[in-house]
Design an enzyme around this catalytic site. Structure first.
Site, PDB file in Angstrom:
ATOM      1  N   GLN A   1       0.829  -1.201   0.000  1.00 58.74           N
ATOM      2  CA  GLN A   1       0.000   0.000   0.000  1.00 58.74           C
ATOM      3  C   GLN A   1       0.865   1.253   0.000  1.00 58.74           C
ATOM      4  OE1 GLN A   1      -3.660  -0.479   2.709  1.00 58.74           O
ATOM      5  NE2 GLN A   1      -2.243  -2.030   3.484  1.00 58.74           N
ATOM      6  N   ASN A   2       2.177   1.069   0.140  1.00 64.91           N
ATOM      7  CA  ASN A   2       3.093   2.206   0.234  1.00 64.91           C
ATOM      8  C   ASN A   2       3.396   2.793  -1.139  1.00 64.91           C
ATOM      9  OD1 ASN A   2       3.149   1.710   2.965  1.00 64.91           O
ATOM     10  ND2 ASN A   2       5.019   0.476   2.858  1.00 64.91           N
ATOM     11  N   ILE A   3       3.594   4.095  -1.158  1.00 63.26           N
ATOM     12  CA  ILE A   3       3.869   4.777  -2.425  1.00 63.26           C
ATOM     13  C   ILE A   3       5.349   5.061  -2.597  1.00 63.26           C
ATOM     14  CG2 ILE A   3       1.561   5.761  -2.651  1.00 63.26           C
ATOM     15  CD1 ILE A   3       2.601   8.358  -1.432  1.00 63.26           C
ATOM     16  N   ASP A   4       6.176   4.627  -1.631  1.00 70.85           N
ATOM     17  CA  ASP A   4       7.627   4.818  -1.756  1.00 70.85           C
ATOM     18  C   ASP A   4       8.227   3.698  -2.602  1.00 70.85           C
ATOM     19  OD1 ASP A   4       8.426   2.529   0.015  1.00 70.85           O
ATOM     20  OD2 ASP A   4       7.429   3.732   1.541  1.00 70.85           O
TER      21      ASP A   4
ATOM     22  N   HIS B   1      -1.406   1.628  -4.339  1.00 65.52           N
ATOM     23  CA  HIS B   1      -1.786   3.043  -4.258  1.00 65.52           C
ATOM     24  C   HIS B   1      -0.887   3.946  -5.088  1.00 65.52           C
ATOM     25  CE1 HIS B   1      -3.795   1.914  -0.183  1.00 65.52           C
ATOM     26  NE2 HIS B   1      -4.583   1.676  -1.221  1.00 65.52           N
TER      27      HIS B   1
ATOM     28  N   CYS C   1       1.792  13.724 -16.762  1.00 66.00           N
ATOM     29  CA  CYS C   1       0.909  14.864 -16.984  1.00 66.00           C
ATOM     30  C   CYS C   1      -0.507  14.505 -16.534  1.00 66.00           C
ATOM     31  CB  CYS C   1       0.915  15.247 -18.458  1.00 66.00           C
ATOM     32  SG  CYS C   1      -0.236  16.598 -18.851  1.00 66.00           S
TER      33      CYS C   1
ATOM     34  N   CYS D   1       1.732  18.966 -23.667  1.00 61.36           N
ATOM     35  CA  CYS D   1       0.446  19.653 -23.799  1.00 61.36           C
ATOM     36  C   CYS D   1       0.293  20.882 -22.905  1.00 61.36           C
ATOM     37  CB  CYS D   1      -0.699  18.678 -23.513  1.00 61.36           C
ATOM     38  SG  CYS D   1      -0.913  18.304 -21.751  1.00 61.36           S
TER      39      CYS D   1
ATOM     40  N   GLY E   1       2.812  -4.204   8.857  1.00 60.08           N
ATOM     41  CA  GLY E   1       2.740  -2.751   8.985  1.00 60.08           C
ATOM     42  C   GLY E   1       1.487  -2.113   8.425  1.00 60.08           C
TER      43      GLY E   1
ATOM     44  N   SER F   1      -2.875  -1.616   9.145  1.00 60.13           N
ATOM     45  CA  SER F   1      -4.073  -1.880   9.934  1.00 60.13           C
ATOM     46  C   SER F   1      -5.153  -2.545   9.093  1.00 60.13           C
ATOM     47  CB  SER F   1      -4.609  -0.558  10.496  1.00 60.13           C
ATOM     48  OG  SER F   1      -4.935   0.325   9.436  1.00 60.13           O
TER      49      SER F   1
END
Length: 200
Positions: free
Chosen positions: A85-88, A103, A111, A144, A181, A183
């Site tokens: 779920q981490n965006i790192d 995520h 863009c 664009c 890590g 919930s």
């Protein structure tokens, strides 16, 4: 050979210095609406970009910890899939191949109008960056002229195409599920452990 699936959340990255929204107060609903929603981007792109750019710079200065490296070593000798779920990008930097990012990805950009990918150099935060701007104009797309955004999933948006289905397949095929890590409150990702358990 047993199939293993790992579902990781914010607590996985916390030991690397990536703040969780709950720990910083930044994931309460007020701040989620202000910084991490599609509506906020449409109404206040300068604030949303500044917040995500500073987070991206913070993440760039963080390093994978022993847990990230352990999963990568485990995957080298087992059939292991990481869904996060981490965006790192800490799983990747530790050596995990192609984790499923439910995520999106903070350090990838495109863009917001024409979806053209955009390469940006993200310098890590330094002590000299104590005064962080609360508003920054987003970069402009060379194709664009639209605003460039991070490739993360905001509240009010769908998950990246195929990400949930890929994670779901991994859950249904798994003989062992390790949840680290999270919930498991945020949906639909939070349903995945229950689906795996229900499938035996």
């Amino acid at each position: 050979t047993a199939r293993i699936c790992v579902l990781s959340g914010a607590g996985m990255s916390a030991d690397s210095g990536v703040p969780t929204f709950r720990d910083t107060g930044a994931w309460d609903q007020r701040d989620a609406d202000r910084f991490a929603s599609l509506r906020a981007w449409q109404e206040r792109p300068e604030e949303v970009w500044a917040w995500h750019w500073q987070l991206a710079r913070l993440v760039r200065g963080c390093e994978p910890h022993a847990g990230h490296h352990a999963l990568a070593r485990w995957a080298a000798r087992a059939r292991l899939t990481v869904a996060t779920q981490n965006i790192d990008d800490l799983h990747e930097r530790a050596g995990s191949a192609d984790p499923i990012h439910l995520h999106g990805r903070l350090l990838e950009f495109a863009c917001s109008e024409c979806d053209t990918p955009v390469e940006l150099d993200v310098p890590p935060l330094t002590v000299a960056d104590a005064q962080r701007p609360t508003r920054l104009d987003p970069p402009v797309c060379a194709s664009c002229g639209g605003d460039v955004r991070p490739m993360v999933t905001w509240f009010g948006e769908h998950l990246p195409p195929g990400a949930f289905d890929e994670a779901l397949d991994a859950m249904l095929e798994a003989d062992l599920l390790l949840v680290v890590g999270t919930s498991a409150i945020v949906q639909p990702a939070g349903s995945l452990p229950h689906i795996a358990r229900g499938h035996g």
